[in-house]
Design a protein around this motif. Structure first.
Motif, PDB file in Angstrom:
ATOM      1  N   VAL A 120      29.362  38.471  24.438  1.00 48.20           N
ATOM      2  CA  VAL A 120      29.023  38.097  25.812  1.00 48.20           C
ATOM      3  C   VAL A 120      28.125  39.210  26.335  1.00 48.20           C
ATOM      4  CG1 VAL A 120      29.864  37.595  28.142  1.00 48.20           C
ATOM      5  CG2 VAL A 120      31.219  36.894  26.153  1.00 48.20           C
ATOM      6  N   LYS A 121      27.084  38.815  27.043  1.00 39.05           N
ATOM      7  CA  LYS A 121      26.138  39.781  27.609  1.00 39.05           C
ATOM      8  C   LYS A 121      26.631  40.352  28.929  1.00 39.05           C
ATOM      9  CE  LYS A 121      22.039  37.710  25.577  1.00 39.05           C
ATOM     10  NZ  LYS A 121      20.967  38.603  25.206  1.00 39.05           N
ATOM     11  N   ASN A 122      26.005  41.469  29.327  1.00 33.66           N
ATOM     12  CA  ASN A 122      26.226  42.033  30.659  1.00 33.66           C
ATOM     13  C   ASN A 122      25.672  41.083  31.709  1.00 33.66           C
ATOM     14  OD1 ASN A 122      27.434  44.605  30.295  1.00 33.66           O
ATOM     15  ND2 ASN A 122      25.507  45.390  29.516  1.00 33.66           N
ATOM     16  N   ARG A 123      26.099  41.295  32.945  1.00 39.47           N
ATOM     17  CA  ARG A 123      25.543  40.524  34.052  1.00 39.47           C
ATOM     18  C   ARG A 123      24.058  40.792  34.157  1.00 39.47           C
ATOM     19  NH1 ARG A 123      29.686  41.195  39.048  1.00 39.47           N
ATOM     20  NH2 ARG A 123      31.488  40.395  37.977  1.00 39.47           N
ATOM     21  N   PRO A 124      23.260  39.887  34.618  1.00 34.60           N
ATOM     22  CA  PRO A 124      23.624  38.599  35.193  1.00 34.60           C
ATOM     23  C   PRO A 124      23.730  37.493  34.141  1.00 34.60           C
ATOM     24  CG  PRO A 124      21.285  38.915  35.465  1.00 34.60           C
ATOM     25  CD  PRO A 124      21.822  40.157  34.775  1.00 34.60           C
ATOM     26  N   ASN A 125      23.592  37.831  32.872  1.00 31.41           N
ATOM     27  CA  ASN A 125      23.577  36.799  31.833  1.00 31.41           C
ATOM     28  C   ASN A 125      24.921  36.593  31.146  1.00 31.41           C
ATOM     29  OD1 ASN A 125      20.737  36.343  32.142  1.00 31.41           O
ATOM     30  ND2 ASN A 125      20.432  38.311  31.141  1.00 31.41           N
ATOM     31  N   GLY A 126      25.962  37.276  31.579  1.00 28.17           N
ATOM     32  CA  GLY A 126      27.251  37.205  30.912  1.00 28.17           C
ATOM     33  C   GLY A 126      28.120  36.066  31.381  1.00 28.17           C
ATOM     34  N   ASP A 127      27.619  34.835  31.271  1.00 28.31           N
ATOM     35  CA  ASP A 127      28.376  33.705  31.787  1.00 28.31           C
ATOM     36  C   ASP A 127      28.836  32.722  30.711  1.00 28.31           C
ATOM     37  OD1 ASP A 127      25.929  32.658  31.144  1.00 28.31           O
ATOM     38  OD2 ASP A 127      25.539  31.768  33.104  1.00 28.31           O
ATOM     39  N   SER A 128      28.738  33.110  29.426  1.00 28.23           N
ATOM     40  CA  SER A 128      29.263  32.255  28.358  1.00 28.23           C
ATOM     41  C   SER A 128      29.522  33.091  27.111  1.00 28.23           C
ATOM     42  CB  SER A 128      28.288  31.123  28.022  1.00 28.23           C
ATOM     43  OG  SER A 128      27.136  31.638  27.379  1.00 28.23           O
ATOM     44  N   LEU A 129      30.459  32.616  26.313  1.00 27.35           N
ATOM     45  CA  LEU A 129      30.719  33.190  25.004  1.00 27.35           C
ATOM     46  C   LEU A 129      29.659  32.645  24.057  1.00 27.35           C
ATOM     47  CD1 LEU A 129      32.718  34.807  23.170  1.00 27.35           C
ATOM     48  CD2 LEU A 129      33.835  32.607  22.730  1.00 27.35           C
ATOM     49  N   GLN A 130      29.091  33.526  23.228  1.00 27.38           N
ATOM     50  CA  GLN A 130      28.036  33.116  22.314  1.00 27.38           C
ATOM     51  C   GLN A 130      28.372  33.517  20.887  1.00 27.38           C
ATOM     52  OE1 GLN A 130      24.729  35.168  24.300  1.00 27.38           O
ATOM     53  NE2 GLN A 130      24.055  33.197  25.121  1.00 27.38           N
ATOM     54  N   VAL A 131      27.904  32.704  19.934  1.00 23.87           N
ATOM     55  CA  VAL A 131      27.899  33.090  18.533  1.00 23.87           C
ATOM     56  C   VAL A 131      26.507  33.641  18.269  1.00 23.87           C
ATOM     57  CG1 VAL A 131      27.940  32.251  16.155  1.00 23.87           C
ATOM     58  CG2 VAL A 131      29.625  31.425  17.788  1.00 23.87           C
ATOM     59  N   VAL A 132      26.439  34.796  17.619  1.00 23.41           N
ATOM     60  CA  VAL A 132      25.171  35.475  17.386  1.00 23.41           C
ATOM     61  C   VAL A 132      24.942  35.568  15.887  1.00 23.41           C
ATOM     62  CG1 VAL A 132      23.822  37.563  17.850  1.00 23.41           C
ATOM     63  CG2 VAL A 132      25.600  36.844  19.463  1.00 23.41           C
ATOM     64  N   ASP A 133      23.772  35.093  15.420  1.00 17.03           N
ATOM     65  CA  ASP A 133      23.471  35.212  13.993  1.00 17.03           C
ATOM     66  C   ASP A 133      22.763  36.530  13.708  1.00 17.03           C
ATOM     67  OD1 ASP A 133      20.648  34.912  14.417  1.00 17.03           O
ATOM     68  OD2 ASP A 133      20.746  32.755  14.057  1.00 17.03           O
ATOM     69  N   ALA A 134      22.539  36.824  12.450  1.00 14.56           N
ATOM     70  CA  ALA A 134      21.976  38.120  12.037  1.00 14.56           C
ATOM     71  C   ALA A 134      20.585  38.370  12.595  1.00 14.56           C
ATOM     72  CB  ALA A 134      21.955  38.217  10.512  1.00 14.56           C
ATOM     73  N   GLN A 135      19.843  37.318  12.944  1.00 13.02           N
ATOM     74  CA  GLN A 135      18.500  37.478  13.506  1.00 13.02           C
ATOM     75  C   GLN A 135      18.507  37.530  15.029  1.00 13.02           C
ATOM     76  OE1 GLN A 135      19.193  35.002  11.048  1.00 13.02           O
ATOM     77  NE2 GLN A 135      18.657  36.601   9.583  1.00 13.02           N
ATOM     78  N   GLY A 136      19.693  37.469  15.623  1.00 11.80           N
ATOM     79  CA  GLY A 136      19.803  37.521  17.073  1.00 11.80           C
ATOM     80  C   GLY A 136      19.782  36.161  17.730  1.00 11.80           C
ATOM     81  N   GLY A 137      19.744  35.095  16.934  1.00 11.52           N
ATOM     82  CA  GLY A 137      19.809  33.755  17.503  1.00 11.52           C
ATOM     83  C   GLY A 137      21.188  33.516  18.087  1.00 11.52           C
ATOM     84  N   VAL A 138      21.246  32.840  19.235  1.00 14.28           N
ATOM     85  CA  VAL A 138      22.532  32.631  19.901  1.00 14.28           C
ATOM     86  C   VAL A 138      22.829  31.151  20.065  1.00 14.28           C
ATOM     87  CG1 VAL A 138      22.419  34.822  21.136  1.00 14.28           C
ATOM     88  CG2 VAL A 138      21.566  32.758  22.235  1.00 14.28           C
ATOM     89  N   THR A 139      24.102  30.851  20.032  1.00 14.80           N
ATOM     90  CA  THR A 139      24.609  29.522  20.331  1.00 14.80           C
ATOM     91  C   THR A 139      25.704  29.688  21.374  1.00 14.80           C
ATOM     92  OG1 THR A 139      24.196  28.810  18.051  1.00 14.80           O
ATOM     93  CG2 THR A 139      25.691  27.452  19.380  1.00 14.80           C
ATOM     94  N   ASP A 140      25.501  29.074  22.540  1.00 13.99           N
ATOM     95  CA  ASP A 140      26.538  29.105  23.568  1.00 13.99           C
ATOM     96  C   ASP A 140      27.695  28.223  23.126  1.00 13.99           C
ATOM     97  OD1 ASP A 140      25.322  30.729  25.593  1.00 13.99           O
ATOM     98  OD2 ASP A 140      24.014  29.037  26.099  1.00 13.99           O
ATOM     99  N   MET A 141      28.907  28.690  23.366  1.00  9.49           N
ATOM    100  CA  MET A 141      30.085  27.873  23.123  1.00  9.49           C
ATOM    101  C   MET A 141      30.259  27.009  24.368  1.00  9.49           C
ATOM    102  SD  MET A 141      31.019  28.839  20.079  1.00  9.49           S
ATOM    103  CE  MET A 141      29.258  28.611  19.881  1.00  9.49           C
ATOM    104  N   PRO A 142      30.001  25.685  24.248  1.00 11.12           N
ATOM    105  CA  PRO A 142      29.905  24.812  25.428  1.00 11.12           C
ATOM    106  C   PRO A 142      31.074  24.921  26.403  1.00 11.12           C
ATOM    107  CG  PRO A 142      29.171  23.644  23.500  1.00 11.12           C
ATOM    108  CD  PRO A 142      29.742  24.949  23.007  1.00 11.12           C
ATOM    109  N   ALA A 143      32.291  25.000  25.906  1.00 11.08           N
ATOM    110  CA  ALA A 143      33.445  25.035  26.811  1.00 11.08           C
ATOM    111  C   ALA A 143      33.513  26.315  27.637  1.00 11.08           C
ATOM    112  CB  ALA A 143      34.742  24.867  26.021  1.00 11.08           C
ATOM    113  N   THR A 144      32.712  27.312  27.280  1.00 15.37           N
ATOM    114  CA  THR A 144      32.765  28.585  28.013  1.00 15.37           C
ATOM    115  C   THR A 144      31.619  28.743  29.010  1.00 15.37           C
ATOM    116  OG1 THR A 144      31.450  29.889  26.430  1.00 15.37           O
ATOM    117  CG2 THR A 144      33.823  29.655  25.975  1.00 15.37           C
ATOM    118  N   LEU A 145      30.683  27.807  29.056  1.00 14.85           N
ATOM    119  CA  LEU A 145      29.542  27.930  29.969  1.00 14.85           C
ATOM    120  C   LEU A 145      30.011  28.025  31.414  1.00 14.85           C
ATOM    121  CD1 LEU A 145      27.014  25.438  28.391  1.00 14.85           C
ATOM    122  CD2 LEU A 145      26.724  27.908  28.621  1.00 14.85           C
TER     123      LEU A 145
END
Length: 181
Positions: A120-145
């Motif tokens: 999870v990122k710092n504010r102001p972007n810390g509003d969802s749990l994300q899966v992060v791949d080795a290249q920095g690609g992110v996937t938001d976990m929908p239920a946590t948005l």
């Protein structure tokens, strides 16, 4: 006191500045401490009481301006830690840095038994749990948005679900990975 003023020996000379995280390396008595505002990580052998800077100006690896969170790979041989611009990875067996994961403003991280990096990122972007791949690609976990707010810690339970300590919302959440709930 084991590190800081009042601790016996050399660890008593260490001055921590708002440490935010500490973890034992799995299967060992080696404690790693994120000295957040100094941008360092200390390594302490709990058996001997010896402690030294591991990441920082006088450590084995370069320091940062901030280090909030630590995590270990499932094998316990890789130490992950957050920095303002990326998640750095140290191979503790080879004592070398692996390629960093480009993920700016990481606040908290955790790694499940399959090696999935959650963050999870710092504010102001810390509003969802994300899966992060080795290249920095992110996937938001929908239920946590929009239901997390700058959490202070993540943990993984025995079923690989993510426990979120959300200080700003005054609660703990369990994110069920398999069911996205």
């Amino acid at each position: 006191t084991v590190i800081g003023p009042g601790a016996p020996g050399a660890p008593g000379n260490i001055v921590l500045n708002q440490p935010h995280d500490l973890l034992f390396q799995p299967g060992t008595r080696i404690l790693f401490v994120a000295d957040t505002m100094n941008g360092n990580v200390y390594r302490m052998d709990a058996a001997s009481g010896e402690a030294a800077m591991f990441v920082g100006s006088s450590g084995a690896f370069a320091g940062e301006t901030r280090i909030y969170c630590l995590a270990f790979s499932p094998s316990g041989t890789d130490l992950y830690f957050t920095t303002p611009n990326e998640v750095r990875v140290i191979d503790l067996m080879a004592m070398s840095e692996k390629p960093a994961v480009p993920y700016p403003a990481a606040r908290v991280i955790a790694i499940d038994s399959k090696g999935t990096l959650y963050a999870v990122k710092n504010r102001p972007n810390g509003d969802s749990l994300q899966v992060v791949d080795a290249q920095g690609g992110v996937t938001d976990m929908p239920a946590t948005l929009n239901v997390v707010s700058d959490p202070k810690h993540l943990a993984i339970d025995l079923d690989d679900n993510v426990i979120i300590a959300d200080t700003e919302l005054f609660l703990l959440r369990r994110y069920d990975v398999a069911n996205d709930t």
